[in-house]
Design an enzyme around this catalytic site. Structure first.
Site, mmCIF file in Angstrom:
data_model
loop_
_atom_site.group_PDB
_atom_site.id
_atom_site.type_symbol
_atom_site.label_atom_id
_atom_site.label_comp_id
_atom_site.label_asym_id
_atom_site.label_seq_id
_atom_site.Cartn_x
_atom_site.Cartn_y
_atom_site.Cartn_z
ATOM 1 N N LEU A 178 11.258 2.689 -5.038
ATOM 2 C CA LEU A 178 10.111 3.446 -4.523
ATOM 3 C C LEU A 178 9.460 4.244 -5.646
ATOM 4 O O LEU A 178 8.232 4.331 -5.750
ATOM 5 C CB LEU A 178 10.563 4.398 -3.408
ATOM 6 N N MET A 179 10.299 4.846 -6.501
ATOM 7 C CA MET A 179 9.777 5.676 -7.591
ATOM 8 C C MET A 179 9.099 4.837 -8.669
ATOM 9 O O MET A 179 8.087 5.238 -9.242
ATOM 10 C CB MET A 179 10.912 6.494 -8.233
ATOM 11 N N THR A 181 7.716 1.794 -8.514
ATOM 12 C CA THR A 181 6.553 0.992 -8.122
ATOM 13 C C THR A 181 5.248 1.674 -8.558
ATOM 14 O O THR A 181 5.060 2.874 -8.335
ATOM 15 C CB THR A 181 6.558 0.769 -6.595
ATOM 16 N N ASP A 259 0.303 11.902 -9.689
ATOM 17 C CA ASP A 259 -0.124 13.247 -10.084
ATOM 18 C C ASP A 259 -0.918 13.173 -11.379
ATOM 19 O O ASP A 259 -0.355 13.160 -12.471
ATOM 20 C CB ASP A 259 1.104 14.162 -10.255
ATOM 21 N N SER A 264 -7.444 20.067 -13.112
ATOM 22 C CA SER A 264 -6.658 20.502 -14.278
ATOM 23 C C SER A 264 -5.928 19.266 -14.824
ATOM 24 O O SER A 264 -4.698 19.188 -14.814
ATOM 25 C CB SER A 264 -5.642 21.574 -13.874
ATOM 26 N N LYS A 266 -4.132 16.160 -16.487
ATOM 27 C CA LYS A 266 -3.043 16.045 -17.461
ATOM 28 C C LYS A 266 -3.509 15.247 -18.677
ATOM 29 O O LYS A 266 -4.425 14.430 -18.567
ATOM 30 C CB LYS A 266 -1.867 15.283 -16.830
ATOM 31 N N ASP A 277 6.107 10.896 -9.099
ATOM 32 C CA ASP A 277 6.054 12.291 -8.640
ATOM 33 C C ASP A 277 6.298 12.377 -7.130
ATOM 34 O O ASP A 277 6.176 13.438 -6.528
ATOM 35 C CB ASP A 277 4.702 12.911 -9.033
ATOM 36 N N ASP A 336 -2.848 21.360 -11.163
ATOM 37 C CA ASP A 336 -1.681 20.546 -11.525
ATOM 38 C C ASP A 336 -0.381 21.131 -10.964
ATOM 39 O O ASP A 336 0.648 20.473 -10.962
ATOM 40 C CB ASP A 336 -1.592 20.420 -13.049
ATOM 41 N N GLU A 338 0.535 21.299 -7.988
ATOM 42 C CA GLU A 338 0.217 20.842 -6.630
ATOM 43 C C GLU A 338 1.455 20.642 -5.774
ATOM 44 O O GLU A 338 1.367 20.689 -4.547
ATOM 45 C CB GLU A 338 -0.598 19.535 -6.701
ATOM 46 N N ARG A 340 4.065 22.499 -5.258
ATOM 47 C CA ARG A 340 4.383 23.686 -4.450
ATOM 48 C C ARG A 340 3.396 23.846 -3.306
ATOM 49 O O ARG A 340 3.711 24.423 -2.277
ATOM 50 C CB ARG A 340 4.436 24.928 -5.359
HETATM 51 N N1 BES Z 1 4.718 16.745 -11.359
HETATM 52 C C1 BES Z 1 4.615 17.811 -12.293
HETATM 53 C C2 BES Z 1 5.956 18.208 -12.911
HETATM 54 C C3 BES Z 1 6.682 17.175 -13.747
HETATM 55 C C4 BES Z 1 6.538 17.184 -15.126
HETATM 56 C C5 BES Z 1 7.529 16.282 -13.167
HETATM 57 C C6 BES Z 1 7.215 16.260 -15.887
HETATM 58 C C7 BES Z 1 8.212 15.353 -13.931
HETATM 59 C C8 BES Z 1 8.057 15.354 -15.289
HETATM 60 C C9 BES Z 1 4.024 19.054 -11.609
HETATM 61 O O1 BES Z 1 3.141 18.808 -10.568
HETATM 62 C C10 BES Z 1 3.278 19.812 -12.667
HETATM 63 O O2 BES Z 1 2.367 19.271 -13.201
HETATM 64 N N2 BES Z 1 3.701 21.051 -12.936
HETATM 65 C C11 BES Z 1 3.096 21.866 -13.930
HETATM 66 C C12 BES Z 1 3.030 23.275 -13.394
HETATM 67 C C13 BES Z 1 2.210 24.214 -14.210
HETATM 68 C C14 BES Z 1 0.730 23.824 -14.132
HETATM 69 C C15 BES Z 1 2.397 25.637 -13.698
HETATM 70 C C16 BES Z 1 3.968 21.812 -15.185
HETATM 71 O O3 BES Z 1 5.185 21.743 -15.071
HETATM 72 O O4 BES Z 1 3.402 21.778 -16.268
HETATM 73 ZN ZN ZN Z 2 3.442 16.972 -9.553
HETATM 74 ZN ZN ZN Z 3 1.123 18.507 -11.204
#
Ligand code: BES
Ligand code: ZN
Ligand code: ZN
Length: 492
Positions: A178-179, A181, A259, A264, A266, A277, A336, A338, A340
């Site tokens: 699942l992860m 794919t 994600d 914001s 990535k 994610d 980003d 998201e 939470r």
């Molecule tokens: N999905 C990411 C976290 C993540 C990072 C998971 C690397 C697996 C590997 C999450 O949604 C995220 O982007 N978090 C940010 C939070 C920040 C903007 C406060 C992060 O960790 O940079």
């Molecule tokens: Zn995320």
């Molecule tokens: Zn994120």
């Protein structure tokens, strides 16, 4: 026609490293070939831990014989590593042997020595053979190998253990699939359909809730993440109750099927990994799938808010304020962060079931990966006894957890907002995993809550030897042990 191989284990002899001790199955095999196996090992000397040797022509039934070094006999519990080494040694050695035989290319059956622990042997052999190649042409796929349990004494107990390990490995492999794919093939809708297809036949009740339902529940935080995506969001609810007259555990899994970061955005390097994610949701799915396959006497509800996080003209913008199901207003300073936001509403909703425990699991923060790497899952728990049980389960499965703090020190950061009750990133830019946990806590009133941040263990390089490269499906086996132990009243 492929060949049949046998895979056998061999311990170091504790008193004398120059000597060795064959497992029970290996000893019996050696007798059937008039000691030719021990003769062969005597020629090359004892096998070091995780080393594999292949012999040919020793036996008419098995033209290929592989022996693996299991390390010391009765290695036991290692306190500083927090692991059951007997089991972990079998997992890794058996995986080395299985991979060696598979890579010979001509083997289609392996009779696997359970080495006295069928759970570990079945896990090691089946986890290492998993490989995501369903999108490749036939010629590029790895050859198919069948694994059989070698149980010379026909011990029914050993058979049960092997089957248990097999079911656990199968569940983890489904979680990995699942992860792994690609996100265009694993949309919220597709994830929901797989849940209906795979879980309904195991007696799990599956409800697929759509956007309108989420609106009626006032899940403004979850829906704010879905705004930017053309894929419809799904709130998936799975009920497996085989423990009548009990209150459930609710598992909540982050289900961001991709994600991008949203507005914001990535950076592009490694952005593809964000297809995983939804690892929290995949773990919840895999745990329920495995528990239902085992017909375990547990009462579990799984909730997974599923959506993409995408930039578009409709996407949530930094500075926007949204309202969660419990009425709290959230200023979204970074789109980003998201995970939470989708978990906030799912945690609120979880309380409707009056659960004994709410456990959420999420690839939540890069900061978690910085803190513990891929060694252990970080766990934030409001209850020490629940944490302790989970820790014990990790010792047994080899997929371990480490406790992290829930402190008002971090709450201060996310309650500091000019325009709303909360902001979604906090200010200091430090202790990011703890800040995220403090944010989630604002949506929990149940006294028993655990939050697992699995960002660090999401994918495997060479961290776990018996997993191979790719998305890991961790720590699904630990969750299965935990649910079983919990409903077996092992909490104290
Ligand atoms: N999905 C990411 C976290 C993540 C990072 C998971 C690397 C697996 C590997 C999450 O949604 C995220 O982007 N978090 C940010 C939070 C920040 C903007 C406060 C992060 O960790 O940079
Ligand atoms: Zn995320
Ligand atoms: Zn994120």
């Amino acid at each position: 026609m492929g060949k049949r191989a046998i895979l056998l284990g061999c311990f170091e002899k504790n008193e004398d490293k120059e000597k060795y001790l064959l497992t029970e199955n290996a000893t019996k095999f050696d007798e059937t070939v008039d000691g030719k196996l021990s003769d062969a090992i005597n020629v090359i000397g004892p096998l070091k831990k995780n080393k594999c040797r292949v012999f040919y022509g020793l036996s008419p039934t098995h033209p290929v014989v592989a022996v693996v070094g299991l390390g010391p006999n009765n290695a036991g519990y290692n306190d500083s590593e927090e692991i059951d080494e007997d089991r972990e040694n079998i997992r890794s050695a058996i995986s080395v042997g299985t991979r060696t035989l598979r890579d010979l290319g001509s083997i289609d059956q392996i009779d696997v020595d359970d080495c006295g622990d069928g759970v570990a042997a079945a896990e090691g052999s089946h986890l290492i053979l998993y490989n995501y190649d369903e999108l490749k042409g036939e010629s590029l796929k790895k050859s198919n190998v069948n694994l059989n349990h070698l149980n010379v004494s026909k011990d029914p107990e050993a058979e049960l253990k092997w089957n248990y390990g097999l079911t656990l490995a199968k569940g983890q492999n489904i979680t990995r699939r699942l992860m792994e794919t690609p996100a265009n093939l694993m949309t919220p809708t597709r994830f929901g359909n797989i849940a209906v297809e795979e879980l309904s036949k195991l007696g799990v009740k599956v409800h697929i809730r759509d956007r309108a339902w989420a609106e009626s529940q006032k899940m403004g935080s979850f829906l704010s993440v879905a705004n930017g995506s053309d894929q419809p969001p799904i709130f998936l609810e799975m009920h497996y109750n085989n423990a009548p007259n009990t209150k459930p555990i609710v598992f909540v899994g982050k289900g961001i099927t991709f994600d991008s970061g949203g507005i914001s955005l990535k950076p592009s390097l490694n952005m593809d990994k964000m297809r995983a994610d939804m690892g929290g949701a995949a773990n919840v799915f895999g745990t329920i799938y495995t528990l239902a396959s085992l017909k375990a006497s547990v009462n579990i509800i799984g909730l997974t808010p599923l959506t993409e996080n995408m930039p578009s003209g409709k996407a949530t913008k930094p500075g926007d304020v949204v309202f969660a199901m419990n009425g709290k207003s959230i200023q979204i300073d970074n789109t980003d962060a998201e995970g939470r936001l989708v978990l906030a509403d799912a945690l609120c909703y979880a309380h409707n079931f009056e659960p004994q425990l709410i456990l959420d699991i999420a690839t939540l923060t890069g900061a978690m990966k910085v803190a513990l790497g891929a060694a252990m899952v970080g766990v934030f728990s409001t209850s020490t006894k629940h944490y302790n049980l989970l820790q014990k389960c990790g010792v047994q499965t080899g997929d371990r957890v480490w406790r992290m703090p829930i402190l008002s020190h971090f709450t201060k950061q996310i309650t500091d907002s000019a325009t709303a009750d909360l902001n979604n990133i906090g200010g200091a830019g430090q202790g990011g995993a703890c800040v995220a946990a403090a944010f989630l806590k604002e949506f929990v009133t149940n006294p028993n809550w655990m939050h697992l941040d699995i960002a660090g263990v999401m994918d495997n390089k060479d961290d776990v030897s018996y997993l191979g490269k790719g998305m890991s499906g961790r720590p699904m086996r630990t969750l299965v042990y935990f649910a079983k132990a919990f409903f077996n009243n092992e909490l104290n």
